[in-house]
Design a protein around this motif. Structure first.
Motif, PDB file in Angstrom:
ATOM      1  N   LYS A   1       0.801  -1.264  -0.014  1.00 18.21           N
ATOM      2  CA  LYS A   1      -0.018  -0.057   0.048  1.00 18.21           C
ATOM      3  C   LYS A   1       0.906   1.207   0.081  1.00 18.21           C
ATOM      4  O   LYS A   1       1.814   1.417   0.533  1.00 18.21           O
ATOM      5  CB  LYS A   1      -0.900  -0.113   1.232  1.00 18.21           C
ATOM      6  N   ASP A   2       0.173   2.294  -0.593  1.00 19.32           N
ATOM      7  CA  ASP A   2       0.971   3.639  -0.413  1.00 19.32           C
ATOM      8  C   ASP A   2       0.595   4.377   0.877  1.00 19.32           C
ATOM      9  O   ASP A   2       0.109   3.512   1.750  1.00 19.32           O
ATOM     10  CB  ASP A   2       0.581   4.664  -1.716  1.00 19.32           C
ATOM     11  N   THR A   3       1.307   5.168   0.997  1.00 22.63           N
ATOM     12  CA  THR A   3       0.956   6.061   2.473  1.00 22.63           C
ATOM     13  C   THR A   3      -0.348   6.382   2.745  1.00 22.63           C
ATOM     14  O   THR A   3      -0.779   6.680   3.563  1.00 22.63           O
ATOM     15  CB  THR A   3       2.052   6.984   2.351  1.00 22.63           C
ATOM     16  N   GLU A   4      -1.063   6.670   1.454  1.00 23.14           N
ATOM     17  CA  GLU A   4      -2.470   7.006   1.839  1.00 23.14           C
ATOM     18  C   GLU A   4      -3.312   5.827   2.010  1.00 23.14           C
ATOM     19  O   GLU A   4      -4.675   5.713   2.227  1.00 23.14           O
ATOM     20  CB  GLU A   4      -3.080   7.565   0.526  1.00 23.14           C
TER      21      GLU A   4
ATOM     22  N   ASN B   1       4.349   0.662   1.869  1.00 26.49           N
ATOM     23  CA  ASN B   1       4.001  -0.563   3.006  1.00 26.49           C
ATOM     24  C   ASN B   1       3.702  -1.666   2.467  1.00 26.49           C
ATOM     25  O   ASN B   1       2.729  -2.008   1.978  1.00 26.49           O
ATOM     26  CB  ASN B   1       2.885   0.183   3.910  1.00 26.49           C
ATOM     27  N   PHE B   2       4.513  -2.880   2.765  1.00 23.00           N
ATOM     28  CA  PHE B   2       4.625  -4.153   2.437  1.00 23.00           C
ATOM     29  C   PHE B   2       3.913  -4.998   3.843  1.00 23.00           C
ATOM     30  O   PHE B   2       4.505  -4.578   4.746  1.00 23.00           O
ATOM     31  CB  PHE B   2       5.815  -4.927   2.012  1.00 23.00           C
ATOM     32  N   SER B   3       2.991  -5.900   3.408  1.00 22.29           N
ATOM     33  CA  SER B   3       2.689  -6.872   4.470  1.00 22.29           C
ATOM     34  C   SER B   3       2.530  -8.206   3.896  1.00 22.29           C
ATOM     35  O   SER B   3       2.223  -8.076   2.666  1.00 22.29           O
ATOM     36  CB  SER B   3       1.499  -6.234   5.280  1.00 22.29           C
ATOM     37  N   GLY B   4       2.593  -9.435   4.650  1.00 17.30           N
ATOM     38  CA  GLY B   4       2.241 -10.516   4.079  1.00 17.30           C
ATOM     39  C   GLY B   4       2.753 -11.768   4.766  1.00 17.30           C
ATOM     40  O   GLY B   4       3.204 -11.525   6.033  1.00 17.30           O
TER      41      GLY B   4
END
Length: 159
Positions: A15-18, A130-133
């Protein structure tokens, strides 16, 4: 565990910062890559070292460790004639140009009469991501994968 020369499979969302989703493996195939070969951005690759199957991750990657800073100096104005066969050129259109160093993706930034401003910056240049997984699998790379510098077979490169 994730280390150089290992083949890694992971599910991810970026995701971007927004908070807008930029990319995700959700509902699709996991990302499969050869670790340590610059096949993914440096900031994400560094954060994954030492992770094992089942581990989750959340990492913020700044532009310098992602797709680089946005560089306004590389925008170019090209004549409309350069777009042969394209009748309507509009802002936001994406073209691939062949250059001496390989193909480059160009986004039309501005259209003024016969002057078209194109932007060769990566679409994610200048953005904090922002990476998550989660890590699905880590395996040894084959000799062929090591020689070629990327994954072959399911989820990887096909020759």
């Amino acid at each position: 565990m994730i280390a150089d020369q290992k083949v890694v499979s992971l599910n991810f969302t970026v995701k971007d910062t927004e908070g807008q989703i930029v990319d995700s493996s959700e509902g699709g195939e996991p990302l499969v890559y050869l670790h340590g070969q610059n096949n993914i951005i440096p900031g994400l690759e560094a954060a994954l070292v030492g992770k094992a199957p089942g581990d989750e991750f959340a990492v913020t990657v700044e532009p310098t460790e992602g797709y680089g800073e946005y560089n306004a100096e590389i925008l170019q104005v090209v004549p409309r004639e350069a777009f042969q066969g394209v009748e309507n050129i509009e802002t936001g259109m994406v073209f691939t140009a062949q250059t001496e160093s390989g193909p480059v993706q160009l986004v039309v930034a501005k259209v003024e009469d016969d002057n078209i401003t194109v932007d060769p910056n990566h679409p994610l240049a200048g953005k904090t991501l922002n990476f998550s997984g989660s890590v699905i699998e880590v395996r040894e790379a084959t000799e062929e994968e090591l020689a070629h510098g990327h994954v072959h077979g399911a989820g990887g490169h096909q020759h």
